[in-house]
Design an enzyme around this catalytic site. Structure first.
Site, mmCIF file in Angstrom:
data_model
loop_
_atom_site.group_PDB
_atom_site.id
_atom_site.type_symbol
_atom_site.label_atom_id
_atom_site.label_comp_id
_atom_site.label_asym_id
_atom_site.label_seq_id
_atom_site.Cartn_x
_atom_site.Cartn_y
_atom_site.Cartn_z
ATOM 1 N N PRO A 15 43.504 72.284 33.595
ATOM 2 C CA PRO A 15 43.256 72.718 34.977
ATOM 3 C C PRO A 15 42.342 73.936 34.999
ATOM 4 O O PRO A 15 42.433 74.800 34.132
ATOM 5 C CB PRO A 15 44.650 73.065 35.504
ATOM 6 C CG PRO A 15 45.598 72.383 34.571
ATOM 7 C CD PRO A 15 44.923 72.362 33.237
ATOM 8 N N CYS A 16 41.466 74.015 35.972
ATOM 9 C CA CYS A 16 40.535 75.152 36.095
ATOM 10 C C CYS A 16 40.649 75.717 37.500
ATOM 11 O O CYS A 16 39.835 75.407 38.375
ATOM 12 C CB CYS A 16 39.103 74.716 35.787
ATOM 13 S SG CYS A 16 38.864 74.164 34.095
ATOM 14 N N GLN A 17 41.631 76.549 37.722
ATOM 15 C CA GLN A 17 41.896 77.062 39.068
ATOM 16 C C GLN A 17 40.751 77.908 39.609
ATOM 17 O O GLN A 17 40.574 78.026 40.816
ATOM 18 C CB GLN A 17 43.182 77.894 39.068
ATOM 19 C CG GLN A 17 44.456 77.061 39.088
ATOM 20 C CD GLN A 17 44.861 76.585 37.698
ATOM 21 O OE1 GLN A 17 44.213 76.941 36.714
ATOM 22 N NE2 GLN A 17 45.895 75.780 37.626
ATOM 23 N N PHE B 222 37.338 77.631 39.121
ATOM 24 C CA PHE B 222 35.954 77.176 38.999
ATOM 25 C C PHE B 222 35.163 77.358 40.285
ATOM 26 O O PHE B 222 33.938 77.383 40.273
ATOM 27 C CB PHE B 222 35.871 75.735 38.480
ATOM 28 C CG PHE B 222 36.218 74.667 39.476
ATOM 29 C CD1 PHE B 222 35.292 74.248 40.426
ATOM 30 C CD2 PHE B 222 37.446 74.040 39.447
ATOM 31 C CE1 PHE B 222 35.602 73.236 41.324
ATOM 32 C CE2 PHE B 222 37.769 73.032 40.348
ATOM 33 C CZ PHE B 222 36.845 72.635 41.286
#
Length: 469
Positions: free
Chosen positions: A177-179, A181
């Protein structure tokens, strides 16, 4: 409920579903307990089974029903093979020479299952959800349970060398997950503290140095693709990415995911993607009706808080497959195998209002349909909640299966029955094989399935990549 308690409950349900009230045989599994308790490993599973025979009468009675030939003549035909130490040892021995894979943020294991079906073996996996780790361990018996790490990714990074030991890892897969970006224009993706999961993924790839990595993520992450490519190039990998739609790879579902493929073998990743796209042109497309074919009709449960129990009308977590019907799609996801059981085909509870709404709607109808205007609970906000209710269309691909199904299935109404989809129907749409059993609390099985990468998509990626390893 402990893992062993769940084991005993499931084994008992499986045997009773298949053998009913059959008379005990002298040559039964109970008298050959050493077959399933060959060695005390895997969290001392063998010891737990042995003790249960003495203390658990229902488990003891179940074992007395299954003929010995059912568990020792051919492991692949055994109804309780995934619980059996003999089968697990055989699987691990057979996989020693396989291509080795690390699966980070593994979830229920859909992506790595696709790779496993093409000859890869998981050497190490990690997820923070207990139910996902439980499901993964049960369905990937070739991977030692202590190499399926429950907890934050830091538990892997802090002990990576010990977990990998002397193994040569061919590929790392996963979807961190890339909260953060959306902040890409102001701060580097890898430096954003909210993206420590993504940073850990890059760090593990750098330390393991696999030949390839595959990273999947939401389509919206395409906006930071250049940053991601730069991060991996800085650790010695060439990398490219494309948005793939699962429906192009035989999955009866409209599901777009961003896929990054990188390698350190100086292979052109665009060439790999071209082969993957070319492969999709020769794959037959499927629709929703193909996926839910052959599953017995059910009615919505009418009993609140009954997620762990079942009934003849609403279904059971484990039951015998009395329909035994198949089609081309089901044979594809099952790799030609036939299974005597049905797992996770249980309808959830619905109130009278929702059942009435489901029954009035036609396929393709949404919340704003005039047929349900008088009882629609969100009619004042139809512009916002237009898809709050949606009846699926059997002759089209399904809408994207999501983890929201754990809350309700109002957006996933069965096309011909007044109820929401069961977890098994959702799993079929995701292309999971029928013997893939989702463990854990009932509503969380929807979450596990909704967050998955479809195994058929994983299989398509693996089929091309393994040629270059």
């Amino acid at each position: 409920m402990t893992v062993f308690d769940r084991d005993l409950k499931e084994i008992t349900a499986i045997i009773n579903s298949l053998y009913g009230n059959s008379i005990s045989s002298e040559n039964c599994a109970l008298n050959n307990l050493t077959v399933i308790t060959k060695e005390p490993f895997l969290d001392e599973r063998a010891l737990a089974y042995t003790e249960a025979v003495e203390k658990n009468s229902s488990f003891r009675e179940a074992l007395s029903k299954i003929p010995c030939k059912g568990i020792c003549s051919d492991c692949n035909d055994c109804c309780i093979k995934k619980y059996c130490n003999s089968f697990i040892l055989k699987k691990r021995k057979d996989s020693e020479k396989s291509l080795q894979m690390v699966d980070l943020f593994c979830g229920a294991g859909g992506l790595s299952l696709g790779f496993s079906q093409e000859g890869f073996t998981t050497a190490l996996a990690n997820d923070i959800e207990p139910c996902c780790v439980d499901t993964y361990a049960h369905n990937h018996p070739e991977t030692p349970r202590d190499h399926i790490v429950l907890g934050d990714i830091r538990k892997v990074t802090d002990h990576l060398e010990g977990l990998i030991k002397d193994k040569s890892i061919d590929i790392v897969v996963g979807g961190p997950p890339c909260q953060g970006f959306s902040m890409a224009n102001r701060q580097r993706l890898i430096d954003d503290p909210r993206n420590h999961l993504y940073k850990s993924y890059v760090d593990i790839v750098n330390r393991i140095k696999p030949k390839f990595f595959v990273m999947e993520n939401v389509k919206g992450m395409l906006s930071v693709a250049d940053q991601v490519k730069e991060d991996f190039r800085n650790i010695g990998y060439s990398v490219e990415c494309h948005v793939l739609n699962a429906k192009d790879f035989g999955v009866p579902q409209n599901r777009e995911r961003l896929i990054y493929i990188g390698n350190r073998l100086h292979i052109d990743n665009e060439q790999i993607f071209n082969e993957i796209f070319n492969q999709s042109e020769n794959i037959k497309k499927h629709v929703l009706a193909d996926a839910i074919y052959g599953l017995r009709p059910l009615q919505a449960s009418r009993l609140k808080n009954s997620t762990e129990s079942g009934s003849d009308t609403s279904g059971y977590i484990i039951e015998s497959d009395n329909v035994k019907e198949s089609n081309e799609y089901i044979k594809l996801i099952n790799q030609g195998n036939q299974y005597p059981l049905v797992f996770n085909h249980k309808a959830r509870y619905n109130n009278d209002r929702d059942i009435e709404i489901y029954g009035r709607m036609y396929q393709g109808d949404k919340s704003d349909d005039p047929k349900i205007a008088d009882i629609m609970p969100y009619k004042r906000r139809n512009g916002i909640f237009k898809d709050k209710y949606f009846k699926l269309e059997e002759n089209k691909v399904s809408k994207t299966i999501t983890a929201h199904m754990k809350f309700d299935c109002n957006m996933y109404i069965h096309p011909t029955q007044a109820r929401g989809l069961t977890p098994r129907e959702a799993a079929r749409i995701q292309s999971y094989p029928d013997d893939y059993f989702f463990r854990g609390p009932y509503t969380k099985t929807y979450m596990q399935i909704g967050n998955s990468v479809p195994p058929l998509l994983g299989r398509a990626l693996a089929k091309v990549i393994k040629k270059y390893i």
